[in-house]
Design a protein around this motif. Structure first.
Motif, mmCIF file in Angstrom:
data_model
loop_
_atom_site.group_PDB
_atom_site.id
_atom_site.type_symbol
_atom_site.label_atom_id
_atom_site.label_comp_id
_atom_site.label_asym_id
_atom_site.label_seq_id
_atom_site.Cartn_x
_atom_site.Cartn_y
_atom_site.Cartn_z
ATOM 1 N N LEU A 271 0.826 -1.210 0.000
ATOM 2 C CA LEU A 271 0.000 0.000 0.000
ATOM 3 C C LEU A 271 0.859 1.258 0.000
ATOM 4 N N ILE A 272 1.938 1.255 0.767
ATOM 5 C CA ILE A 272 2.829 2.421 0.805
ATOM 6 C C ILE A 272 3.447 2.661 -0.567
ATOM 7 N N VAL A 273 3.894 1.585 -1.221
ATOM 8 C CA VAL A 273 4.490 1.705 -2.555
ATOM 9 C C VAL A 273 3.465 2.230 -3.553
ATOM 10 N N VAL A 274 2.228 1.719 -3.481
ATOM 11 C CA VAL A 274 1.170 2.172 -4.394
ATOM 12 C C VAL A 274 0.890 3.657 -4.208
ATOM 13 N N MET A 275 0.730 4.097 -2.964
ATOM 14 C CA MET A 275 0.433 5.512 -2.699
ATOM 15 C C MET A 275 1.584 6.410 -3.145
ATOM 16 N N MET A 276 2.819 5.959 -2.914
ATOM 17 C CA MET A 276 3.965 6.763 -3.292
ATOM 18 C C MET A 276 4.089 6.869 -4.808
ATOM 19 N N PHE A 277 3.940 5.743 -5.504
ATOM 20 C CA PHE A 277 4.083 5.747 -6.966
ATOM 21 C C PHE A 277 2.982 6.566 -7.626
ATOM 22 N N TYR A 278 1.732 6.311 -7.241
ATOM 23 C CA TYR A 278 0.624 7.026 -7.869
ATOM 24 C C TYR A 278 0.604 8.497 -7.452
ATOM 25 N N GLY A 279 0.989 8.786 -6.220
ATOM 26 C CA GLY A 279 1.033 10.182 -5.794
ATOM 27 C C GLY A 279 2.014 10.998 -6.616
ATOM 28 N N LEU A 283 1.172 13.987 -9.503
ATOM 29 C CA LEU A 283 1.799 15.309 -9.472
ATOM 30 C C LEU A 283 2.575 15.588 -10.748
ATOM 31 N N ASN A 284 3.200 14.548 -11.315
ATOM 32 C CA ASN A 284 4.040 14.743 -12.494
ATOM 33 C C ASN A 284 3.221 14.954 -13.766
ATOM 34 N N ASN A 286 -0.386 15.484 -13.908
ATOM 35 C CA ASN A 286 -1.618 16.264 -13.799
ATOM 36 C C ASN A 286 -1.302 17.626 -13.208
ATOM 37 N N ARG A 287 -0.633 18.430 -14.005
ATOM 38 C CA ARG A 287 -0.277 19.778 -13.567
ATOM 39 C C ARG A 287 -1.496 20.688 -13.652
ATOM 40 N N PRO A 288 -1.535 21.729 -12.802
ATOM 41 C CA PRO A 288 -2.621 22.711 -12.911
ATOM 42 C C PRO A 288 -2.515 23.453 -14.236
ATOM 43 N N PRO A 289 -3.612 24.090 -14.690
ATOM 44 C CA PRO A 289 -3.591 24.795 -15.978
ATOM 45 C C PRO A 289 -2.467 25.807 -16.094
ATOM 46 N N SER A 290 -2.160 26.502 -15.009
ATOM 47 C CA SER A 290 -1.100 27.497 -15.055
ATOM 48 C C SER A 290 0.283 26.873 -14.972
ATOM 49 N N GLY A 291 0.345 25.572 -14.613
ATOM 50 C CA GLY A 291 1.635 24.891 -14.518
ATOM 51 C C GLY A 291 2.353 25.212 -13.218
ATOM 52 N N TYR A 292 3.381 24.417 -12.911
ATOM 53 C CA TYR A 292 4.236 24.684 -11.768
ATOM 54 C C TYR A 292 5.354 25.629 -12.185
ATOM 55 N N SER A 293 6.019 26.201 -11.202
ATOM 56 C CA SER A 293 7.240 26.919 -11.515
ATOM 57 C C SER A 293 8.287 25.912 -11.961
ATOM 58 N N LEU A 294 9.327 26.388 -12.634
ATOM 59 C CA LEU A 294 10.345 25.484 -13.157
ATOM 60 C C LEU A 294 11.031 24.731 -12.025
ATOM 61 N N GLN A 295 11.258 25.400 -10.891
ATOM 62 C CA GLN A 295 11.926 24.743 -9.766
ATOM 63 C C GLN A 295 11.043 23.638 -9.179
ATOM 64 N N ILE A 296 9.753 23.906 -8.986
ATOM 65 C CA ILE A 296 8.843 22.902 -8.443
ATOM 66 C C ILE A 296 8.684 21.747 -9.427
ATOM 67 N N ASP A 297 8.579 22.069 -10.701
ATOM 68 C CA ASP A 297 8.436 21.038 -11.721
ATOM 69 C C ASP A 297 9.658 20.129 -11.739
ATOM 70 N N THR A 298 10.850 20.701 -11.600
ATOM 71 C CA THR A 298 12.076 19.912 -11.570
ATOM 72 C C THR A 298 12.110 19.008 -10.350
ATOM 73 N N LEU A 299 11.683 19.525 -9.205
ATOM 74 C CA LEU A 299 11.654 18.726 -7.985
ATOM 75 C C LEU A 299 10.697 17.552 -8.116
ATOM 76 N N ILE A 300 9.503 17.794 -8.637
ATOM 77 C CA ILE A 300 8.510 16.726 -8.787
ATOM 78 C C ILE A 300 9.000 15.669 -9.766
ATOM 79 N N SER A 302 12.082 14.925 -10.447
ATOM 80 C CA SER A 302 13.175 14.195 -9.805
ATOM 81 C C SER A 302 12.635 13.150 -8.834
ATOM 82 N N LEU A 303 11.623 13.526 -8.055
ATOM 83 C CA LEU A 303 11.015 12.575 -7.123
ATOM 84 C C LEU A 303 10.402 11.405 -7.873
ATOM 85 N N TYR A 304 9.759 11.708 -8.995
ATOM 86 C CA TYR A 304 9.058 10.675 -9.765
ATOM 87 C C TYR A 304 10.025 9.652 -10.355
ATOM 88 N N CYS A 305 11.114 10.119 -10.940
ATOM 89 C CA CYS A 305 12.002 9.192 -11.659
ATOM 90 C C CYS A 305 13.123 8.636 -10.797
#
Length: 339
Positions: A271-279, A283-284, A286-300, A302-305
């Motif tokens: 369950l922890i692995v599922v929540m972490m992977f899908y979470g 985030l990676n 389903n960005r909001p219409p305005s998008g993330y800032s470049l720094q936040i996008d890079t962080l997300i 990095s976490l994803y991959c």
């Protein structure tokens, strides 16, 4: 054939005009075919910071490789781990090694040479393998949820439901399903035109950032992404949720507190692995219409991959007495051989 400038969408022309000075400006009158892409994700890091980030990502990659390969080795050598749950777990470890190997080595090379570019064909290949392994992991997590359902809700039929004639085809299907989905997206991406735009607000090649800079029609690509999010993302997640709803009902019917804790412990790591992977995936992708800032996008990104493949073997090892016991026996055996 060159694209007339008045046919290029205004959004693309505006994006070109606001691109950073990380590379030379592109003259769309003299260049319409892209031969390489520039990642802007780490473009704001000063040159002296590249060394620190190089060693950070190198450490993450080494921990990922060592953790997952150790887990696979333990499952292969310890007969107590020769059951369906650990069979699927070994496949998950292989996917995590492959997933991180698609992105991190290129990130390390870019930091080492201080040049955050990737050739067009390398970009297509990276995107293909990245989406293939991500799709395979989504499917495999659903298969692992079914394995837990069979073990807890159908214990008397578990040996039949998860026999080698069943679990091997399920594991193969998870890999093949991811590859087929990725092949469709990659084939559609190769048909895109970029009209000289090559700046990606990302740290690796993926379909969404490529669609942002494409100057050709992207309707089919976007439609395929929406369908994939349903069949490759939401579908397996819904299956996992339904499986655990039945599992929870079965656990609550167990009268023994010890039995309940044991049942919960076999599901907690998954369950922890599922929540972490899908979470991280949500985030990676389903960005909001305005998008993330470049720094936040890079962080997300990095976490994803990087982070999820590194943490998965640690989660299963730290919460599993059988894996920890197999590791102690393995280390004890190595110690005896050296004496």
């Amino acid at each position: 054939m060159r694209e007339p400038q008045h046919l290029i969408p205004a959004q693309v022309r505006e994006k070109w005009s606001t691109q950073t000075s990380a590379v030379e400006p592109i003259d769309i009158r003299n260049q319409t075919r892209v031969v390489e892409f520039l990642f802007l994700g780490f473009s704001e890091i000063p040159p002296h910071g590249h060394t620190w980030f190089f060693f950070l990502f190198l450490a993450i990659y080494l921990v990922t490789i060592m953790g997952n390969t150790t887990l696979v080795t333990l499952i292969q050598v310890d007969r107590h781990l020769h059951n369906p749950m650990y069979f699927f777990l070994s496949h998950l470890a292989c996917i995590d090694v492959s997933f991180s190997s698609v992105t991190i080595p290129k990130i390390l090379a870019n930091f080492l040479y201080q040049k955050h570019t990737i050739a067009y064909h390398q970009c297509m290949a990276q995107m293909f393998f990245l989406m293939a392994f991500a799709g395979s992991e989504c499917t495999l997590l659903a298969v692992m949820a079914f394995d837990r359902y069979a073990a807890i809700c159908q214990p008397l039929r578990y040996g039949h439901l998860m026999s080698s004639q069943v679990r091997v085809p399920l594991a193969v299907a998870a890999w093949v399903w991811g590859v087929l989905d990725s092949a469709i997206h990659t084939a559609l991406a190769t048909r895109l035109s970029f009209c000289g735009a090559n700046h990606l607000d990302h740290i690796f090649c993926d379909v969404p950032p490529l669609l942002k800079i494409a100057c050709s029609h992207t309707y089919v690509n976007e439609l395929s992404l929406h369908l994939a999010s349903i069949f490759m993302g939401f579908g397996p997640l819904l299956f996992i949720l339904f499986s655990y709803a039945y599992i929870l009902q079965a656990i609550l019917r167990i009268r023994s507190n010890t039995g309940r804790r044991k049942a919960f412990s076999t599901c907690a790591a998954h369950l922890i692995v599922v929540m972490m992977f899908y979470g991280m995936a949500i985030l990676n992708y389903n960005r909001p219409p305005s998008g993330y800032s470049l720094q936040i996008d890079t962080l997300i990104s990095s976490l994803y991959c990087c982070i999820s493949p590194m943490l998965n073997p640690l989660i299963y090892s730290l919460r599993n007495k059988e894996v920890k016991g197999a590791l102690r026996n393995f280390l004890a055996g190595l110690k005896k051989e050296h004496i």
